[in-house]
Design an enzyme around this catalytic site. Structure first.
Site, PDB file in Angstrom:
ATOM      1  N   ALA A  12       0.756  -1.123  -0.030  1.00  0.00           N
ATOM      2  CA  ALA A  12       0.081   0.014   0.052  1.00  0.00           C
ATOM      3  C   ALA A  12       0.744   1.111   0.189  1.00  0.00           C
ATOM      4  CB  ALA A  12      -1.024   0.145   1.210  1.00  0.00           C
ATOM      5  N   GLN A  15       3.904   2.845  -5.209  1.00  0.00           N
ATOM      6  CA  GLN A  15       3.747   3.917  -6.367  1.00  0.00           C
ATOM      7  C   GLN A  15       2.259   3.465  -6.816  1.00  0.00           C
ATOM      8  OE1 GLN A  15       5.138   6.651  -7.195  1.00  0.00           O
ATOM      9  NE2 GLN A  15       6.002   6.278  -5.228  1.00  0.00           N
ATOM     10  N   ILE A  16       2.083   2.409  -7.173  1.00  0.00           N
ATOM     11  CA  ILE A  16       0.614   1.995  -7.672  1.00  0.00           C
ATOM     12  C   ILE A  16      -0.387   2.352  -6.866  1.00  0.00           C
ATOM     13  CG2 ILE A  16      -0.956  -0.079  -8.293  1.00  0.00           C
ATOM     14  CD1 ILE A  16       1.464  -1.435  -9.593  1.00  0.00           C
ATOM     15  N   ASN A 131       3.031  -9.655  -9.838  1.00  0.00           N
ATOM     16  CA  ASN A 131       3.633 -10.211 -10.819  1.00  0.00           C
ATOM     17  C   ASN A 131       4.139 -11.599 -10.373  1.00  0.00           C
ATOM     18  OD1 ASN A 131       2.236  -9.582 -13.318  1.00  0.00           O
ATOM     19  ND2 ASN A 131       3.622  -7.833 -13.242  1.00  0.00           N
ATOM     20  N   ASP A 159      -3.580  -4.532 -19.837  1.00  0.00           N
ATOM     21  CA  ASP A 159      -3.607  -4.871 -21.260  1.00  0.00           C
ATOM     22  C   ASP A 159      -4.669  -4.664 -22.336  1.00  0.00           C
ATOM     23  OD1 ASP A 159      -0.844  -6.395 -20.207  1.00  0.00           O
ATOM     24  OD2 ASP A 159      -2.505  -7.635 -19.264  1.00  0.00           O
ATOM     25  N   ARG A 162      -4.709  -1.062 -22.817  1.00  0.00           N
ATOM     26  CA  ARG A 162      -3.503  -0.627 -23.665  1.00  0.00           C
ATOM     27  C   ARG A 162      -4.067  -1.161 -25.355  1.00  0.00           C
ATOM     28  NH1 ARG A 162       1.157  -3.329 -19.943  1.00  0.00           N
ATOM     29  NH2 ARG A 162       1.498  -1.327 -18.831  1.00  0.00           N
ATOM     30  N   HIS A 187      -0.973 -12.799 -18.103  1.00  0.00           N
ATOM     31  CA  HIS A 187      -0.454 -11.582 -18.049  1.00  0.00           C
ATOM     32  C   HIS A 187       1.098 -11.464 -17.991  1.00  0.00           C
ATOM     33  CE1 HIS A 187       0.184  -7.257 -17.125  1.00  0.00           C
ATOM     34  NE2 HIS A 187       0.678  -7.571 -16.104  1.00  0.00           N
TER      35      HIS A 187
END
Lengths: 326, 326
Positions: A12, A15-16, A131, A159, A162, A187
């Protein structure tokens, strides 16, 4: 006003999440009428930065934000949790083998799965972002038998988005006119961005772009977009990844638009000959909090072969970590 | 679908904008039915990072985002612009005097004001975020006579939101029950966070907390919250500042809630004895894209004296830069 729901977010202080948390608290993910309690998990050294994130969340005076809990204890973070956004994962370090990465993250997700199994709401809905997302989700599922396997998903919406942009740019049409695009599989770079069934401004995409472009340019461009962003930005995509999570959860909980579908990595029911039980990205529609795989598409031999390649990669990833589930 | 509007954002590759741009593009600032064109301005060395931000904006496939323009040419960035978010400013470096900071930023904002005057939509609405925000807005206004002075504002909504949180925490009430709180004056440490007219869960705040706390703890805590966040986070507040901008513009354009007001630094009409023409933070309601100062409040001698102190600081800041306007 609805009762508040508990949203657990891991990694948490990263950056995301700095892009993600404020959009959850503002109501973008679960709707403008849904109060939320944020339960934020971090490793101990990151707790100080996490407290600063909490200060800023409070400084927004979000009407829907009922409480913010910061902890390094997963049993606290997942206590009674209704939604889990699994952003935290160990990144691949220099010289690290892919197998090592799988095993390190597999250990994290098997541990978290057991804790979630014990303390979370059994109807909890999970989106794995860290990931290798599909395999992390698979390991979590195998360690959390109290949860419905249909409620453990992984993110391929970034994805998907995108791919929408690439096709809209190529056809010079607005992005909101691109419908029924699919990301199949893992992914990873074996993902299969597929425009065979896509329409753009009501016309078949296959009539607007040629197959050679779709196979030789579009597909690798989408699959490798993450590396392109890192190269341009100097760090990995954060805000667009966060946006993918918002879109994934919003579609799942609040439903997909009529006449369109989205891509989600979900528990395979064997559709399209993919091994049952793998966490595999499919085209889905969502209604009343449930997703349904679109099962009636006819795929070309080329797409089918690519889908099997991505399935094979997922089987191999799973087999690398088979000691982490019974 | 409405016609798209042009939103210019300066300092667009910086941290505040990394939080801000994605929320604008998702519709949080101007509404879910308002398409936007983002016109992003940066200094030349930051254009590469800005291009990466554009890649990520595209990778969100936002239905409302019609185009993203990246430029280091202000005449391009402000061409036909309907909304201007002036985030970019020169930060205060080590050993730099406040007067130097004022002059350096004054030069930036006088230059931008002249360009805006020539190329923007004359009805353009502006929110200045970069510090010293009120004085930067004043200088911009003086150099852009084609714009309505009422349309040039500065951000005190972050302070307003911070004050709501502090009062909600002290009274242990939900944040959305805090109404009619005011930030008077300059967005600086002379600002006057005022709960004299505030209600919490329908009760007068003055009956729930004592005046000593309001004066000795609440007011300095709010005024110095920025420094507290920097200390905890290691860098200045970005996501909460971006949220303040979203709230400021949304209230201005889409209106304030019935029975409440917000704080905005706006062109003073002389209300409360403040010099006419200064950009001063007042309590305002908004309707149909216009703000109206709440003019019928009775202030204590303590608050009035603090308001005059903040006015004096703004007059001094202005006088330091008087060579930058006729």
């Amino acid at each position: 006003m609805k009762q508040p729901v508990r949203v657990t977010v891991t990694g948490a202080a990263g950056q995301i999440c700095y892009s993600l948390l404020f959009r959850i608290a503002s109501g973008e993910m679960l709707g403008n009428d849904q109060p939320v309690i944020l339960q934020l998990l971090e490793i101990t050294p990151a707790l100080k930065v996490l407290e600063a994130v909490k200060m800023e969340l409070n400084d927004c005076a979000f009407p829907l934000l009922q409480d913010v809990i910061c902890t390094d204890d997963a049993a606290v973070a997942f206590k009674g949790s209704d939604y889990g956004l699994m952003v935290g994962a160990k990144p691949r370090g220099p010289g690290m083998e892919r197998g090592d990465l799988l095993k390190d993250n597999g250990k994290i997700f098997s541990t978290l799965g057991k804790i979630i199994n014990d303390v979370a709401n059994p109807d909890m809905k999970i989106c794995v972002v860290g990931n290798p997302a599909n395999t992390n989700a698979y390991i979590l599922m195998k360690n959390a038998p109290n949860l419905k396997p249909q409620n453990i998903t992984a993110l391929t919406r970034l994805d998907h988005n995108r791919a929408i942009y690439q096709l809209a740019a190529k056809t010079e049409q607005p992005m909101n006119t691109v419908k029924k695009l699919t990301i199949w599989g893992n992914h990873s770079t074996t993902q299969v961005p597929d425009i065979s069934h896509t329409t753009v401004s009501g016309k078949a995409a296959s009539e607007m772009v040629d197959t050679a472009w779709a196979h030789a340019e579009f597909m690798p461009k989408v699959a490798k977009r993450g590396a392109e962003v890192i190269s341009a930005r100097g760090s990995s995509s954060a805000a667009s990844a966060a946006n993918g999570v918002i879109d994934h959860m919003r579609s799942w909980v609040l439903g997909t638009d009529e006449g369109d579908w989205v891509s989600m990595a979900v528990y395979s029911d064997g559709s399209y000959g993919i091994e049952k039980g793998l966490i595999y990205s499919y085209p889905v529609t969502c209604k009343n909090g449930d997703w349904t795989i679109i099962t009636d598409l006819t795929n070309s031999d080329f797409i089918t072969a690519k889908m099997k390649e991505s399935e094979k990669e997922l089987q191999e990833e799973r087999d690398t970590c088979s000691d982490l589930f019974a």
